[in-house]
Scaffold this active site. Sequence first.
Site, PDB file in Angstrom:
ATOM      1  N   HIS A   1       0.821  -1.211   0.000  1.00 21.47           N
ATOM      2  CA  HIS A   1       0.000   0.000   0.000  1.00 21.47           C
ATOM      3  C   HIS A   1       0.856   1.264   0.000  1.00 21.47           C
ATOM      4  CE1 HIS A   1      -3.333  -2.635   1.603  1.00 21.47           C
ATOM      5  NE2 HIS A   1      -3.928  -1.974   0.641  1.00 21.47           N
TER       6      HIS A   1
ATOM      7  N   ARG B   1      -6.717   6.202   0.917  1.00 22.15           N
ATOM      8  CA  ARG B   1      -6.462   5.304   2.037  1.00 22.15           C
ATOM      9  C   ARG B   1      -5.203   5.712   2.807  1.00 22.15           C
ATOM     10  NH1 ARG B   1      -7.625  -0.866   0.154  1.00 22.15           N
ATOM     11  NH2 ARG B   1      -6.247  -0.396  -1.597  1.00 22.15           N
TER      12      ARG B   1
ATOM     13  N   ASP C   1     -13.979  -6.372  -4.591  1.00 27.61           N
ATOM     14  CA  ASP C   1     -13.283  -6.372  -3.300  1.00 27.61           C
ATOM     15  C   ASP C   1     -13.810  -5.195  -2.484  1.00 27.61           C
ATOM     16  OD1 ASP C   1     -11.579  -6.309  -1.144  1.00 27.61           O
ATOM     17  OD2 ASP C   1      -9.739  -6.446  -2.323  1.00 27.61           O
TER      18      ASP C   1
ATOM     19  N   GLU D   1     -16.326  -9.877  -2.152  1.00 28.38           N
ATOM     20  CA  GLU D   1     -15.244 -10.206  -1.212  1.00 28.38           C
ATOM     21  C   GLU D   1     -15.158  -9.248  -0.029  1.00 28.38           C
ATOM     22  OE1 GLU D   1     -10.377 -10.061  -1.527  1.00 28.38           O
ATOM     23  OE2 GLU D   1     -11.493 -11.133  -3.075  1.00 28.38           O
TER      24      GLU D   1
ATOM     25  N   GLU E   1      -8.611 -12.192   4.279  1.00 31.99           N
ATOM     26  CA  GLU E   1      -7.265 -11.627   4.263  1.00 31.99           C
ATOM     27  C   GLU E   1      -6.889 -10.936   5.562  1.00 31.99           C
ATOM     28  OE1 GLU E   1      -6.685  -7.514   2.133  1.00 31.99           O
ATOM     29  OE2 GLU E   1      -8.119  -8.658   0.946  1.00 31.99           O
TER      30      GLU E   1
ATOM     31  N   HIS F   1      -4.616 -14.363  -0.349  1.00 31.56           N
ATOM     32  CA  HIS F   1      -4.541 -12.958  -0.737  1.00 31.56           C
ATOM     33  C   HIS F   1      -3.124 -12.658  -1.216  1.00 31.56           C
ATOM     34  CE1 HIS F   1      -3.679  -8.667   0.594  1.00 31.56           C
ATOM     35  NE2 HIS F   1      -4.636  -8.510  -0.308  1.00 31.56           N
TER      36      HIS F   1
ATOM     37  N   GLU G   1      -4.339 -15.321  -6.859  1.00 33.08           N
ATOM     38  CA  GLU G   1      -4.457 -13.877  -7.066  1.00 33.08           C
ATOM     39  C   GLU G   1      -3.116 -13.256  -7.428  1.00 33.08           C
ATOM     40  OE1 GLU G   1      -6.143  -9.879  -4.802  1.00 33.08           O
ATOM     41  OE2 GLU G   1      -5.352 -11.507  -3.568  1.00 33.08           O
TER      42      GLU G   1
END
Length: 405
Positions: free
Chosen positions: A33, A59, A226, A252, A280, A329, A349
């Site tokens: 992130h 975020r 998601d 999800e 996750e 995840h 994924e």
Amino acid sequence: MENSMTLPKIKQVRAWFTGGATAEKGAGGGDYHDQGANHWIDDHIATPMSKYRDYEQSRQSFGINVLGTLIVEVEAENGQTGFAVSTAGEMGCFIVEKHLNRFIEGKCVSDIKLIHDQMLNATLYYSGSGGLVMNTISCVDLALWDLFGKVVGLPVYKLLGGAVRDEIQFYATGARPDLAKEMGFIGGKMPTHWGPHDGDAGIRKDAAMVADMREKCGEDFWLMLDCWMSQDVNYATKLAHACAPYNLKWIEECLPPQQYEGYRELKRNAPAGMMVTSGEHHGTLQSFRTLSETGIDIMQPDVGWCGGLTTLVEIAAIAKSRGQLVVPHGSSVYSHHAVITFTNTPFSEFLMTSPDCSTMRPQFDPILLNEPVPVNGRIHKSVLDKPGFGVELNRDCNLKRPYSH
């Protein structure tokens, strides 16, 4: 290769960090992130904080990237090293160097389960049900598996019993499923952008996004949403039904981790044929057992957060016993070596970390060297045929070791 009767002991464990609140921003790595400006992963994505206008657009504004990357390295008496990365940063370094080291150093490189059990039990009083402490334990566990593989000269997947398929096929997580289709992925998972505080208008906007991508991608390409813990049961149920006409494959992580009854209700009321998935942000084996009992279709542990590879193997067994899939995840090589041995993981994924999802960038770039990426949406098992996890640490990154012992 070392003789199996004379495996070396672990001489030292060391912990570094990069990125996060006390280092450079946008470092990427294990804390994926922690990206720079104009990146899809930080662009008005629905979160539990979206109901507060000050934290709705980004975020990073509420601190999703404050931890940074933790790097754990374990060195054997013969000089060989293993390492791994996760999301725990400087605080994870403290836990490794000032607490967990006593359970690691002096043990045989094959004592992975013993070390794992001791770390879990020694941190029970401050680990809660996951989070930072479990991320740190996971990172140590992965480093131990990497070291063991390098000492015996085998890839981790062979230490787990070997591959059950010749290749791993992937779906892509990112903002552009249409581009993912062109790259050969089997599906595309998009983040939602709206939540309960937006009311029915939010549902209409996210459903319109799914409809648009269905038109661009055709009838058979998988599309998923998601929701990143941002919804409640009522909103999630309405969103699922709004997306049903566009053949949404699954919805999800609509709810926070501990809302097990909510997941049970959501699965009961979701459209027929649409899967409900989560996991996750669950951080203990026990939490996955409870999650499994809700009847969701896919459990999605992160091997860098759930307790490491040792716990992931146990979670896969729980899922298999109930006829459920386990699709971890992200997590790159740390997942690859596991899922190619799981009979209940038919796909995996790949998280798109390029800013606009238009190019293939390794998930943990730049901290890992030789990190593989899918080719035409697939990775063949031969790509994994290197000792350990098959990657090396990029020591040119700005690594900081704030503690020692």
